[in-house]
Design a protein around this motif. Sequence first.
Motif, PDB file in Angstrom:
ATOM      1  N   GLY A   1     -23.277  -2.082  -4.127  1.00  0.00           N
ATOM      2  CA  GLY A   1     -24.305  -1.476  -3.288  1.00  0.00           C
ATOM      3  C   GLY A   1     -23.866  -1.221  -1.857  1.00  0.00           C
ATOM      4  N   TRP A   2     -22.599  -1.529  -1.537  1.00  0.00           N
ATOM      5  CA  TRP A   2     -22.125  -1.322  -0.173  1.00  0.00           C
ATOM      6  C   TRP A   2     -22.125   0.154   0.208  1.00  0.00           C
ATOM      7  N   SER A   3     -21.848   1.036  -0.730  1.00  0.00           N
ATOM      8  CA  SER A   3     -21.762   2.464  -0.400  1.00  0.00           C
ATOM      9  C   SER A   3     -23.115   3.029   0.042  1.00  0.00           C
ATOM     10  N   TYR A   4     -24.185   2.288  -0.220  1.00  0.00           N
ATOM     11  CA  TYR A   4     -25.519   2.733   0.191  1.00  0.00           C
ATOM     12  C   TYR A   4     -26.015   2.001   1.421  1.00  0.00           C
ATOM     13  N   ARG A   5     -25.295   0.965   1.854  1.00  0.00           N
ATOM     14  CA  ARG A   5     -25.744   0.158   2.985  1.00  0.00           C
ATOM     15  C   ARG A   5     -24.790   0.199   4.176  1.00  0.00           C
ATOM     16  N   VAL A   6     -23.516   0.426   3.938  1.00  0.00           N
ATOM     17  CA  VAL A   6     -22.542   0.557   5.032  1.00  0.00           C
ATOM     18  C   VAL A   6     -22.443   2.043   5.370  1.00  0.00           C
ATOM     19  N   PRO A   7     -22.529   2.403   6.643  1.00  0.00           N
ATOM     20  CA  PRO A   7     -22.488   3.828   7.003  1.00  0.00           C
ATOM     21  C   PRO A   7     -21.062   4.406   6.985  1.00  0.00           C
ATOM     22  N   PHE A   8     -20.495   4.463   5.780  1.00  0.00           N
ATOM     23  CA  PHE A   8     -19.144   5.003   5.633  1.00  0.00           C
ATOM     24  C   PHE A   8     -19.096   6.474   6.025  1.00  0.00           C
ATOM     25  N   THR A   9     -18.014   6.862   6.674  1.00  0.00           N
ATOM     26  CA  THR A   9     -17.725   8.271   6.902  1.00  0.00           C
ATOM     27  C   THR A   9     -17.102   8.845   5.638  1.00  0.00           C
ATOM     28  N   TYR A  10     -16.147   8.105   5.086  1.00  0.00           N
ATOM     29  CA  TYR A  10     -15.491   8.472   3.827  1.00  0.00           C
ATOM     30  C   TYR A  10     -15.249   7.210   2.995  1.00  0.00           C
ATOM     31  N   ILE A  11     -15.279   7.399   1.679  1.00  0.00           N
ATOM     32  CA  ILE A  11     -14.855   6.345   0.755  1.00  0.00           C
ATOM     33  C   ILE A  11     -13.753   6.914  -0.118  1.00  0.00           C
ATOM     34  N   LEU A  12     -12.656   6.187  -0.199  1.00  0.00           N
ATOM     35  CA  LEU A  12     -11.560   6.525  -1.096  1.00  0.00           C
ATOM     36  C   LEU A  12     -11.645   5.504  -2.235  1.00  0.00           C
ATOM     37  N   ASP A  13     -11.863   5.977  -3.436  1.00  0.00           N
ATOM     38  CA  ASP A  13     -12.018   5.108  -4.599  1.00  0.00           C
ATOM     39  C   ASP A  13     -10.886   5.394  -5.575  1.00  0.00           C
ATOM     40  N   CYS A  14     -10.100   4.384  -5.850  1.00  0.00           N
ATOM     41  CA  CYS A  14      -8.908   4.544  -6.679  1.00  0.00           C
ATOM     42  C   CYS A  14      -9.122   3.891  -8.042  1.00  0.00           C
ATOM     43  N   TYR A  15      -8.748   4.604  -9.073  1.00  0.00           N
ATOM     44  CA  TYR A  15      -8.773   4.058 -10.431  1.00  0.00           C
ATOM     45  C   TYR A  15      -7.336   3.999 -10.923  1.00  0.00           C
ATOM     46  N   CYS A  16      -6.959   2.862 -11.428  1.00  0.00           N
ATOM     47  CA  CYS A  16      -5.587   2.674 -11.895  1.00  0.00           C
ATOM     48  C   CYS A  16      -5.553   2.695 -13.414  1.00  0.00           C
ATOM     49  N   GLU A  17      -4.478   3.167 -13.915  1.00  0.00           N
ATOM     50  CA  GLU A  17      -4.218   3.120 -15.349  1.00  0.00           C
ATOM     51  C   GLU A  17      -2.936   2.333 -15.523  1.00  0.00           C
ATOM     52  N   VAL A  18      -2.986   1.319 -16.346  1.00  0.00           N
ATOM     53  CA  VAL A  18      -1.836   0.441 -16.516  1.00  0.00           C
ATOM     54  C   VAL A  18      -1.422   0.419 -17.973  1.00  0.00           C
ATOM     55  N   LYS A  19      -0.123   0.371 -18.193  1.00  0.00           N
ATOM     56  CA  LYS A  19       0.413   0.284 -19.549  1.00  0.00           C
ATOM     57  C   LYS A  19       1.601  -0.657 -19.501  1.00  0.00           C
ATOM     58  N   ALA A  20       1.582  -1.669 -20.336  1.00  0.00           N
ATOM     59  CA  ALA A  20       2.722  -2.585 -20.440  1.00  0.00           C
ATOM     60  C   ALA A  20       3.249  -2.493 -21.868  1.00  0.00           C
ATOM     61  N   GLU A  21       4.557  -2.358 -22.001  1.00  0.00           N
ATOM     62  CA  GLU A  21       5.151  -2.207 -23.331  1.00  0.00           C
ATOM     63  C   GLU A  21       6.356  -3.138 -23.464  1.00  0.00           C
ATOM     64  N   ALA A  22       6.515  -3.632 -24.665  1.00  0.00           N
ATOM     65  CA  ALA A  22       7.747  -4.369 -24.987  1.00  0.00           C
ATOM     66  C   ALA A  22       8.765  -3.327 -25.440  1.00  0.00           C
ATOM     67  N   ILE A  23       9.966  -3.428 -24.965  1.00  0.00           N
ATOM     68  CA  ILE A  23      11.007  -2.472 -25.298  1.00  0.00           C
ATOM     69  C   ILE A  23      12.092  -3.176 -26.095  1.00  0.00           C
ATOM     70  N   GLN A  24      12.428  -2.574 -27.207  1.00  0.00           N
ATOM     71  CA  GLN A  24      13.525  -3.087 -28.014  1.00  0.00           C
ATOM     72  C   GLN A  24      14.445  -1.921 -28.294  1.00  0.00           C
ATOM     73  N   ILE A  25      15.669  -2.036 -27.857  1.00  0.00           N
ATOM     74  CA  ILE A  25      16.633  -0.972 -28.071  1.00  0.00           C
ATOM     75  C   ILE A  25      17.185  -1.116 -29.495  1.00  0.00           C
ATOM     76  N   VAL A  26      17.063  -0.043 -30.248  1.00  0.00           N
ATOM     77  CA  VAL A  26      17.482  -0.052 -31.653  1.00  0.00           C
ATOM     78  C   VAL A  26      18.704   0.848 -31.807  1.00  0.00           C
TER      79      VAL A  26
END
Length: 171
Positions: A143-168
């Motif tokens: 609820g901060w975006s409605y109560r703090v008088p922000f000039t701008y908000i930068l909202d970041c969404y991350c995508e993460v991928k972890a993989e096990a690697i086996q060289i064949v």
Amino acid sequence: MASRRLICSGKGVVGLTRCFKDLVSRLNLSKESKITFFGTPAVCLPFIELLAYAIRDVTNDMVFVPGVSIDMAVKLKPIEGYGYQIGEKADPHNSDVVVLLGGLAMPISKLTVEDIIDVVNKVLKRGGYILGVGFMGIFDQTGWSYRVPFTYILDCYCEVKAEAIQIVGVE
């Protein structure tokens, strides 16, 4: 009720830093302008150092305040070979811009929106700007975006991928 419009978008760290620089550039600051970042010590600080690097050509006066502890404010300064790091004690008062990191809004920080508004009112110049930099919609969720008088908000969404690697087939 506030209206919103998209100003910048991107992906990954480059998208984050490019959009942050774009937002700060829109404020038409002088090289002497003071930008004060508020964030949690351990988690937000590395992001703040990254954001400071992104706007290194905008101002020479950047400050970090851990939580709302104004008395612990320190300068953010470039260190050759390392990037932006914290330095000596600094005075965050009379800031032209306050940047609030989303970690402050996380329940674990124990800070309220009233705590944040109080500290912002102490350090921000009249007519100054408030920017929010958060992840995964934290300012909306709390609820901060409605109560703090922000000039701008930068909202970041991350995508993460972890993989096990086996060289064949390689000998």
